[in-house]
Design a protein around this motif. Structure first.
Motif, short mmCIF file in Angstrom:
data_model
loop_
_atom_site.label_atom_id
_atom_site.label_comp_id
_atom_site.label_asym_id
_atom_site.label_seq_id
_atom_site.Cartn_x
_atom_site.Cartn_y
_atom_site.Cartn_z
N ARG A 66 6.41 13.28 9.27
CA ARG A 66 7.01 12.55 8.19
C ARG A 66 5.91 12.11 7.10
N MET A 67 4.65 12.01 7.41
CA MET A 67 3.70 11.82 6.43
C MET A 67 2.60 12.72 6.75
N GLU A 68 1.93 13.37 5.36
CA GLU A 68 0.79 14.01 5.53
C GLU A 68 -0.54 13.22 5.86
N ALA A 69 -1.36 13.62 6.40
CA ALA A 69 -2.66 12.88 6.71
C ALA A 69 -3.57 12.45 5.54
N THR A 70 -3.46 13.13 4.49
CA THR A 70 -4.01 12.93 3.34
C THR A 70 -3.39 11.57 2.52
N VAL A 71 -1.92 11.81 2.72
CA VAL A 71 -1.30 10.48 2.33
C VAL A 71 -1.48 9.30 2.95
N GLN A 72 -1.70 9.34 4.25
CA GLN A 72 -2.08 8.29 4.97
C GLN A 72 -3.36 7.63 4.89
N GLN A 73 -4.43 8.57 4.36
CA GLN A 73 -5.83 8.17 4.11
C GLN A 73 -5.70 7.50 2.89
N ALA A 74 -4.94 8.02 1.85
CA ALA A 74 -4.72 7.29 0.61
C ALA A 74 -4.05 6.01 0.74
N LEU A 75 -3.07 5.89 1.54
CA LEU A 75 -2.53 4.65 1.79
C LEU A 75 -3.44 3.44 2.48
N LEU A 76 -4.23 3.95 3.50
CA LEU A 76 -5.10 2.86 3.90
C LEU A 76 -6.17 2.43 3.09
N ALA A 77 -6.71 3.36 1.94
CA ALA A 77 -7.71 3.23 1.37
C ALA A 77 -7.14 2.18 0.42
N LYS A 78 -5.84 1.99 -0.04
CA LYS A 78 -5.47 0.78 -0.60
C LYS A 78 -5.61 -0.68 -0.23
N ILE A 79 -5.85 -0.68 0.98
CA ILE A 79 -5.99 -2.18 1.78
C ILE A 79 -7.50 -2.38 1.92
N THR A 80 -8.20 -3.64 1.26
CA THR A 80 -9.38 -3.78 1.63
C THR A 80 -9.35 -5.31 2.37
N PRO A 81 -9.77 -5.08 3.62
CA PRO A 81 -9.64 -6.31 4.41
C PRO A 81 -10.99 -7.19 4.42
N THR A 82 -10.91 -8.51 4.15
CA THR A 82 -11.87 -9.25 3.87
C THR A 82 -11.81 -10.63 4.19
N ALA A 83 -12.92 -11.25 4.61
CA ALA A 83 -12.88 -12.87 4.76
C ALA A 83 -13.71 -13.48 3.65
N ASP A 84 -13.84 -12.83 2.47
CA ASP A 84 -14.33 -13.66 1.28
C ASP A 84 -13.60 -13.67 0.22
N ALA A 128 0.87 -1.34 0.15
CA ALA A 128 0.13 0.03 -0.18
C ALA A 128 0.76 1.18 0.16
N SER A 129 2.11 1.22 0.80
CA SER A 129 2.79 2.50 0.98
C SER A 129 3.47 2.74 -0.70
N ARG A 130 3.46 1.69 -1.55
CA ARG A 130 4.03 1.72 -2.86
C ARG A 130 2.88 1.98 -3.92
N GLY A 131 1.45 2.05 -3.47
CA GLY A 131 0.67 2.32 -4.38
C GLY A 131 -0.19 1.16 -5.00
N ILE A 132 0.18 -0.04 -4.28
CA ILE A 132 -0.55 -1.09 -4.78
C ILE A 132 -1.75 -1.53 -4.18
N ALA A 133 -2.85 -1.75 -4.97
CA ALA A 133 -4.19 -2.13 -4.32
C ALA A 133 -3.85 -3.51 -3.82
N THR A 134 -4.39 -3.60 -2.60
CA THR A 134 -4.29 -4.83 -1.79
C THR A 134 -5.55 -5.35 -1.27
N VAL A 135 -5.62 -6.70 -1.15
CA VAL A 135 -6.85 -7.35 -0.60
C VAL A 135 -6.28 -8.12 0.57
N LEU A 136 -6.76 -8.13 1.67
CA LEU A 136 -5.95 -8.54 2.88
C LEU A 136 -7.12 -9.66 3.32
N LYS A 137 -6.87 -11.00 3.11
CA LYS A 137 -7.90 -11.73 3.43
C LYS A 137 -7.32 -12.72 4.75
N ASP A 138 -8.44 -12.87 5.53
CA ASP A 138 -8.23 -13.75 6.68
C ASP A 138 -9.42 -14.80 7.05
#
Length: 720
Positions: A373-391, A338-348
């Motif tokens: 060391r990081m803007e809040a907007t950058v943090q939000q964009a980074l976290l938006a790249k991670i999709t947590p799921t059980a499906d 996510a910190s490198r801009g890759i869309a991530t699906v995190l499944k458990d």
């Protein structure tokens, strides 16, 4: 002149000498032998033209300004070459000194990077102009290669920034960009484009006809004071001890740099330069510099340039990557992506566990936001790249899926079969296993040619190395894509072939198990741990076993026994493995996570060695004391180097650069050695083989090198 162009430009009431560095058949300028000779000729021309000159401009015809020393030539030096090296350094400095004491302005036009010797060339100028580009880097990183800035760099930086102010840039090799250089007053003017450099330089010469360097001004005072200043003297009195704590006496460069700074600060400028030359000549002809240059320059560049990347498939970066398992490893990989801009699906297995994995990235990014060391907007964009799921359906369209679940063949097979159908067309599947052979795991895949090992190290956010493992069926395109993916994360890939434990886990296992074997022989635990760290290992072998869990080592041992039995063989455990098994099964000491192992972990206190170790494993003093610290260190380092040579002989490793970089960044092999294979070559092949034979006779087959391993050592030896 072959590497330098000398021109006279018209100026008001005279001429300006334009000295342009342009080494032929090279993308950068270096201090090669020819350049050193050309510098002498260019300086002689300046002196001959002095009567008509109003100034001198130093410029580059390359995209960078100057790259520094000719490191291939340095690799050929031996201690016997020190007097010659000293003479060459002094000659170069004499030319620098001639240029800067003519009384006319010398202006350095910095169109690109100036590192190491390149920054020292830039410092010849009384006035330095740089292009205002944050990607350009300046500085003196020699210490990271076991060297020191010896072409006036230490002497000048100390006089410009002071003994305290210069330390980060000399002792740590900290780099800086043009705007930071301007703030430090190391650069005096910034321009927007390279085309503006020469006009700005000519303008400076026209308005400032007389120039002297600060250290030649009688009124110049070193910032912060000299060692005669009580405050400075107080700080310097503890500096060597603090440095020794960091280097453990294994890295001569930082100690030489500090000595040069202090000794040079109490004498005149020209004497300081001679002190600097002596220290550099000793360092650059010594073994540690050769080891570190080999690995951190040549081997690292080999990896960065893709020498381990098979085939010629186009460069690749996945757009969407799925991760199976949101535990410590999976969560760490999600952060890296996510910190490198890759869309991530995190499944458990549950949404709750997947969310907990995403929360890891939230914690890491929040710490950076809190520190500015990081803007809040950058943090939000980074976290938006991670999709947590059980499906598993959310994995649909992934270019790559990486499983990072528990080290169980059955579990890994199940998640592979569940997730693989969701891959996009042309996608591939990877396992983050650290020990299980990839070829066996690929049996659960419908497309074993598109199944590869991508072994991250923990903690993922800090560890730069990633081990890519090619299974028997894995094709070149898949390995190349895995290589590109790792580089897209900003990490360092090595490529190995399949085997039990691959390279890093297999070799690291020899380190920790040799430590356990030493304990079983009655060597005191504290002596083992301290000897290992004094040799340059980051952590003692017993502490590592505790951190990684003794139960994990026993699980791997049980799995290995089962695998051997399935093949009709019997696995003979090593003395270290048997001791660890006893710790877990008989003594109920599972490791740190289970409450304690070789160490106790009192609540709120420092860990301490388990008091029962001496009574359980101790021996009478007359037997345990027969091993010296050097012998303990030899056993710990030689055991890893022997295993590395075996990996080369067996084809698990296919290059020395993967071996050296993998051993340092993956298992913490001491950097001063240049890595496990360079340790052999730095010791001298004959001397290493003789010592390994001696250790094998005394301590067993773990140190034995067969004909194939000896042949591999000779065949892979680098030549410069």
């Amino acid at each position: 002149m072959q590497t330098i162009r000398y021109e006279l430009l018209d100026a008001a009431d005279g001429k300006v000498a334009l000295i342009t560095f342009d080494e032929p058949d090279s993308s950068v300028n270096t201090m090669c032998r020819q350049w050193q000779a050309d510098l002498g000729e260019a300086t002689a021309r300046v002196v001959a033209d002095r009567a008509q000159l109003k100034g001198v401009v130093l410029a580059s015809a390359k995209t960078s300004f100057f790259a520094g020393a000719d490191l291939k030539a340095t690799m050929r030096l031996t201690p016997a070459d020190a007097p010659t090296a000293f003479g060459e350094i002094e000659r170069m400095k004499k030319h620098f000194r001639t240029l800067e004491t003519l009384g006319i302005p010398v202006v350095s036009c910095l169109n690109g990077a100036a590192l190491g010797g390149g920054w020292e060339v830039a410092l010849v100028g009384h006035y330095r102009i740089a292009v205002d580009n944050p990607r350009i880097q300046f500085g003196l990183p020699e210490v990271t290669l076991g060297l020191m800035p010896g072409a006036t760099g230490i002497t000048k930086m100390t006089r410009l920034l002071g003994l305290m102010g210069a330390q980060p840039y000399l002792l740590e090799g900290q780099l800086f960009n043009p705007r930071e250089a301007l703030e430090l007053q190391l650069v005096h003017e910034l321009v927007a484009t390279p085309e503006q450099l020469l006009p700005a330089a000519l303008s400076r010469i026209a308005t400032h006809p007389h120039s002297v360097q600060p250290w030649d001004d009688k009124n110049h005072r070193m910032p912060g004071g000299t060692p005669a200043n009580p405050k400075v003297a107080g700080a310097l009195s503890v500096a060597p001890a603090m440095l020794k704590k960091t280097t453990r006496g294994r890295y001569p460069a930082p100690e030489a740099i500090l000595a040069t700074m202090v000794e040079g600060a109490i004498v005149d400028y020209d004497t300081a330069l001679r002190i600097e030359s002596r220290y550099l000549a000793r360092l650059m002809t010594g073994p540690v510099a050769r080891n570190m240059i080999n690995t951190f320059f040549f081997d690292m560049n080999a990896i960065k340039s893709g020498q381990s990347r098979p085939g010629n498939a186009p460069r690749y970066k996945p757009q969407k990557v799925g991760i199976l398992g949101a535990g410590m490893m999976g969560a760490g990989i999600a952060w890296a992506q996510a910190s490198r801009g890759i869309a991530t699906v995190l499944k458990d297995v549950s949404q709750e566990k997947a969310e907990a994995g995403k929360a890891y990235s939230a914690r890491l990014s929040q710490a950076r936001v809190d520190k500015g060391r990081m803007e809040a907007t950058v943090q939000q964009a980074l976290l938006a790249k991670i999709t947590p799921t059980a499906d598993a359906a959310d994995l649909a369209g992934c270019d790559l899926v990486i499983e990072a679940v528990f080290e169980s063949r059955e579990l890994k097979a199940n998640v592979t079969r569940e997730a693989e159908p969701q891959l996009a067309e042309g996608g591939f599947f990877a396992s983050n296993t650290s020990t299980l052979p990839i070829t066996g795991l690929a049996q659960a895949s419908r497309r074993p040619a598109k199944f590869v090992g991508i072994h991250f190290f923990s903690p993922v956010d800090k560890m730069k190395l990633v081990e890519i493992i090619r299974g028997q069926a894995t094709d070149d395109e898949t390995v190349a894509r895995a290589f590109d993916y790792v580089q897209a994360l900003g990490k360092v890939p090595i490529v190995v072939n399949d085997s039990r434990g691959f390279y890093t886990s297999r070799t690291f296992g020899t380190y920790v198990m040799e430590g356990a074997a030493l304990l079983g022989e009655g060597v005191p635990a504290a002596l083992i741990e301290n000897a290992a760290m004094q040799a340059g290992m980051p952590v003692g072998p017993l502490a590592v076993l505790d951190e990684t869990a003794l139960t994990l080592s026993v699980h791997v041992l049980d799995q290995t026994r089962a695998d051997y039995a399935a093949e009709g063989h019997t696995y003979l455990a090593t003395p270290g493995e048997l001791l660890v098994e006893r710790m877990v099964k008989e003594l109920k000491r599972p490791g740190r996570a289970g409450g304690g192992g070789f160490y106790d972990y009192p609540a709120g206190g420092k860990k301490q060695l388990w008091p029962q170790l001496p009574s359980l494993f101790g021996r009478p003093a007359d037997t345990s004391s027969s091993l010296s610290v050097q012998e303990i260190q030899d056993r710990l380092l030689y055991r890893q180097a022997v295993e590395t040579a075996r990996c080369l002989a067996e084809g698990v490793l296919t290059s020395v650069h993967d071996a050296n970089i993998g051993s340092i960044f993956g298992i913490g092999f001491p950097a001063w050695t240049g890595g496990a294979m360079q340790f052999i070559y730095g010791t001298g092949v004959e001397a290493f083989l003789a010592r390994a034979d001696e250790l094998a006779q005394r301590f067993g087959t773990g140190f034995a090198l067969d004909a194939a391993a000896r042949d591999a050592i000779a065949r892979f030896q680098p030549r410069y």
